[in-house]
Design a protein around this motif. Structure first.
Motif, mmCIF file in Angstrom:
data_model
loop_
_atom_site.group_PDB
_atom_site.id
_atom_site.type_symbol
_atom_site.label_atom_id
_atom_site.label_comp_id
_atom_site.label_asym_id
_atom_site.label_seq_id
_atom_site.Cartn_x
_atom_site.Cartn_y
_atom_site.Cartn_z
ATOM 1 N N ILE A 57 1.015 -1.222 0.223
ATOM 2 C CA ILE A 57 -0.115 0.182 -0.194
ATOM 3 C C ILE A 57 0.724 1.161 0.173
ATOM 4 C CG2 ILE A 57 -2.062 1.555 1.253
ATOM 5 C CD1 ILE A 57 -2.760 -0.873 2.172
ATOM 6 N N THR A 58 0.517 2.102 -0.641
ATOM 7 C CA THR A 58 1.410 3.771 -0.530
ATOM 8 C C THR A 58 0.377 4.699 -1.209
ATOM 9 O OG1 THR A 58 3.371 3.015 -1.945
ATOM 10 C CG2 THR A 58 2.516 4.936 -2.380
ATOM 11 N N VAL A 59 0.095 5.425 0.210
ATOM 12 C CA VAL A 59 -0.803 6.599 -0.055
ATOM 13 C C VAL A 59 0.253 8.313 0.229
ATOM 14 C CG1 VAL A 59 -1.950 7.744 1.587
ATOM 15 C CG2 VAL A 59 -2.276 5.206 2.234
ATOM 16 N N SER A 60 -0.676 8.590 -0.706
ATOM 17 C CA SER A 60 0.114 10.095 -1.351
ATOM 18 C C SER A 60 -1.196 10.448 -1.025
ATOM 19 C CB SER A 60 0.691 9.847 -2.622
ATOM 20 O OG SER A 60 -0.893 9.726 -4.056
ATOM 21 N N TYR A 61 -0.488 11.963 0.215
ATOM 22 C CA TYR A 61 -0.822 12.867 0.454
ATOM 23 C C TYR A 61 -0.706 14.040 -0.746
ATOM 24 C CZ TYR A 61 -2.071 9.879 4.074
ATOM 25 O OH TYR A 61 -1.822 8.459 4.597
ATOM 26 N N TRP A 62 -1.905 14.788 -0.297
ATOM 27 C CA TRP A 62 -1.738 16.031 -1.938
ATOM 28 C C TRP A 62 -3.817 16.661 -1.139
ATOM 29 C CZ3 TRP A 62 1.057 15.609 -5.771
ATOM 30 C CH2 TRP A 62 1.283 14.583 -6.002
ATOM 31 N N GLU A 63 -2.885 18.425 -1.140
ATOM 32 C CA GLU A 63 -3.365 19.699 -0.811
ATOM 33 C C GLU A 63 -5.149 19.603 -1.126
ATOM 34 O OE1 GLU A 63 -1.409 23.594 -1.664
ATOM 35 O OE2 GLU A 63 -0.030 22.533 -0.342
ATOM 36 N N THR A 64 -5.431 19.487 -2.465
ATOM 37 C CA THR A 64 -6.636 18.754 -3.173
ATOM 38 C C THR A 64 -7.157 18.528 -3.775
ATOM 39 O OG1 THR A 64 -6.137 20.458 -4.893
ATOM 40 C CG2 THR A 64 -6.743 21.637 -2.426
ATOM 41 N N ALA A 65 -7.589 17.909 -3.802
ATOM 42 C CA ALA A 65 -8.689 16.443 -5.568
ATOM 43 C C ALA A 65 -7.760 16.555 -6.892
ATOM 44 C CB ALA A 65 -9.468 16.208 -5.113
ATOM 45 N N GLN A 66 -7.705 18.311 -6.635
ATOM 46 C CA GLN A 66 -6.711 18.711 -7.757
ATOM 47 C C GLN A 66 -5.431 17.982 -8.250
ATOM 48 O OE1 GLN A 66 -9.726 20.971 -5.754
ATOM 49 N NE2 GLN A 66 -11.328 20.161 -7.453
ATOM 50 N N HIS A 67 -4.989 18.837 -7.509
ATOM 51 C CA HIS A 67 -3.197 18.765 -7.309
ATOM 52 C C HIS A 67 -3.630 17.201 -7.532
ATOM 53 C CE1 HIS A 67 -2.967 22.760 -4.892
ATOM 54 N NE2 HIS A 67 -2.428 22.543 -5.975
ATOM 55 N N ALA A 68 -3.683 16.099 -6.613
ATOM 56 C CA ALA A 68 -4.104 14.680 -6.535
ATOM 57 C C ALA A 68 -4.412 13.803 -8.055
ATOM 58 C CB ALA A 68 -4.903 13.620 -5.922
ATOM 59 N N ARG A 69 -5.605 14.169 -8.330
ATOM 60 C CA ARG A 69 -5.971 14.626 -10.438
ATOM 61 C C ARG A 69 -4.760 14.894 -11.436
ATOM 62 N NH1 ARG A 69 -11.206 15.183 -8.693
ATOM 63 N NH2 ARG A 69 -11.070 17.809 -8.944
ATOM 64 N N ALA A 70 -4.017 16.329 -11.124
ATOM 65 C CA ALA A 70 -3.001 16.646 -11.656
ATOM 66 C C ALA A 70 -1.736 15.550 -11.643
ATOM 67 C CB ALA A 70 -2.515 17.663 -11.398
ATOM 68 N N TRP A 71 -1.430 15.471 -10.842
ATOM 69 C CA TRP A 71 -0.860 14.103 -10.465
ATOM 70 C C TRP A 71 -0.635 12.883 -11.353
ATOM 71 C CZ3 TRP A 71 4.119 12.247 -10.173
ATOM 72 C CH2 TRP A 71 4.003 10.632 -9.345
ATOM 73 N N LYS A 72 -1.836 12.369 -11.203
ATOM 74 C CA LYS A 72 -1.897 11.447 -11.927
ATOM 75 C C LYS A 72 -1.529 11.173 -13.983
ATOM 76 C CE LYS A 72 -5.958 8.560 -13.318
ATOM 77 N NZ LYS A 72 -4.978 7.335 -13.908
ATOM 78 N N GLN A 73 -1.663 12.819 -14.174
ATOM 79 C CA GLN A 73 -1.865 12.702 -15.697
ATOM 80 C C GLN A 73 -0.279 13.113 -15.945
ATOM 81 O OE1 GLN A 73 -4.026 12.519 -17.536
ATOM 82 N NE2 GLN A 73 -5.185 11.912 -16.155
#
Length: 113
Positions: A57-73
């Motif tokens: 399991i790897t958990v990454s933490y982001w300030e916002t959901a938008q930041h997490a979506r940007a990382w995926k791309q």
């Protein structure tokens, strides 16, 4: 490092590794993805663990959901995702959650319940 605390977005990546072979590039790619994630806007922290049976399991933490979506791309991350699905994992699941509160005994924990 920025403090991790609510509210934030957690991306939870659960996976089972296929049989690894020396030189398959997995360890180097995992290290590179962590380095790259740390450079992204909104990145807060990452935690990771894997047992002897290959479940991790790897958990990454982001300030916002938008930041997490940007990382995926991010292009290099997309390439690693495709290679992981093809070469390194027998199965995986990604969950995205909002962290509303946290508590514990770790240094820096908010102590909230």
């Amino acid at each position: 490092m920025k403090p991790v605390g609510p509210p934030c977005t957690a991306v939870i990546f659960s996976s089972r590794r296929s049989a690894s072979t020396p030189g398959d590039g997995y360890d180097e790619t995992a290290q590179r993805m962590e380095e790259l994630a740390r450079q992204q806007p909104g990145f807060l922290s990452v935690e990771s663990a894997r047992n002897a049976d290959g479940f991790g399991i790897t958990v990454s933490y982001w300030e916002t959901a938008q930041h997490a979506r940007a990382w995926k791309q991010v292009t290099e991350h997309l390439e690693a995702q495709h290679r992981g699905a093809r070469d390194w994992y027998t199965d995986y699941t990604v969950r995205v959650a909002t962290v509303e509160r946290q508590y514990g005994t770790e240094a820096g924990s908010s102590g909230q319940r």
